[in-house]
Write a protein that holds these residues in place. Structure first.
Motif, short mmCIF file in Angstrom:
data_model
loop_
_atom_site.label_atom_id
_atom_site.label_comp_id
_atom_site.label_asym_id
_atom_site.label_seq_id
_atom_site.Cartn_x
_atom_site.Cartn_y
_atom_site.Cartn_z
N ARG A 87 61.04 24.61 42.43
CA ARG A 87 60.71 25.39 43.62
C ARG A 87 59.96 26.67 43.26
O ARG A 87 59.02 27.05 43.95
N ASN A 105 58.13 27.09 40.59
CA ASN A 105 56.81 26.64 40.12
C ASN A 105 55.89 26.39 41.31
O ASN A 105 54.73 26.83 41.31
N ALA A 106 56.40 25.69 42.33
CA ALA A 106 55.58 25.41 43.52
C ALA A 106 55.17 26.71 44.21
O ALA A 106 54.01 26.86 44.63
N GLY A 107 56.11 27.65 44.30
CA GLY A 107 55.80 28.94 44.93
C GLY A 107 54.79 29.74 44.12
O GLY A 107 53.87 30.35 44.68
N ARG A 161 52.53 28.61 42.00
CA ARG A 161 51.20 27.97 41.97
C ARG A 161 50.40 28.26 43.23
O ARG A 161 49.16 28.20 43.21
N GLN A 162 51.06 28.60 44.33
CA GLN A 162 50.33 29.00 45.53
C GLN A 162 49.55 30.29 45.31
O GLN A 162 48.58 30.56 46.01
N PHE A 163 49.98 31.07 44.33
CA PHE A 163 49.33 32.34 44.03
C PHE A 163 48.59 32.28 42.69
O PHE A 163 48.32 33.31 42.08
N GLY A 164 48.30 31.07 42.21
CA GLY A 164 47.48 30.88 41.03
C GLY A 164 48.16 31.16 39.70
O GLY A 164 47.50 31.56 38.75
N SER A 224 51.27 29.74 36.82
CA SER A 224 52.19 28.66 36.45
C SER A 224 53.60 29.25 36.42
O SER A 224 53.79 30.47 36.46
N ALA A 248 61.29 31.68 47.37
CA ALA A 248 60.06 30.88 47.39
C ALA A 248 60.09 29.86 48.52
O ALA A 248 59.06 29.59 49.15
N PRO A 305 58.77 33.20 52.14
CA PRO A 305 57.53 33.30 51.35
C PRO A 305 56.94 34.71 51.29
O PRO A 305 56.30 35.07 50.29
N LYS A 316 55.93 36.52 47.94
CA LYS A 316 54.56 37.02 47.74
C LYS A 316 54.59 38.48 47.27
O LYS A 316 53.80 38.87 46.39
#
Length: 114
Positions: A64, A66-68, A70-73, A75, A99, A103, A107
């Motif tokens: 979770r 990682n997915a969050g 990656r939304q902000f570029g 890893s 995440a 969100p 962020k």
């Protein structure tokens, strides 16, 4: 003199096993010798899986985060490295919850560490 057998204790011992086997299918729930093996194996599984449960949740939290990230570029490893470097004292459980369910807060953390 007749042989003394403590049938009260024997019956209670058997009843305890059969009570633990409640909900099992077929002879596993009402035949003592079968139920004893089933309960014993079930206890082994429960012991093992209390440990595995911790692994599974940590793995889920990492996915979770990682997915969050990656939304902000970023890893996962970059994100966690920067979190540790900036001394943000949030564990993976909390970060994963942010995440997924919050969100905006996640962020804000990403913006702070970039």
């Amino acid at each position: 003199m007749p042989r003394s057998v403590n049938s009260v204790a024997s019956r209670n011992r058997r009843k305890k096993i059969l009570k633990q086997a409640k909900g099992y299918f077929g002879r596993r729930k009402n035949v003592y010798t079968v139920a004893k093996n089933a309960v014993e194996k079930g206890m082994l599984y429960s012991y093992r899986d209390r440990k595995n449960n911790k692994r599974n949740f940590r793995s889920l939290w990492i996915q979770r985060i990682n997915a969050g990230a990656r939304q902000f570029g970023m890893s996962y490893s970059q994100f966690m490295g920067k979190v540790k470097a900036n001394e943000i004292e949030l564990n993976r459980k909390v970060l994963a919850d942010l995440a997924m369910n919050n969100p905006e807060a996640f962020k804000a953390i990403v913006e702070k560490i970039k």
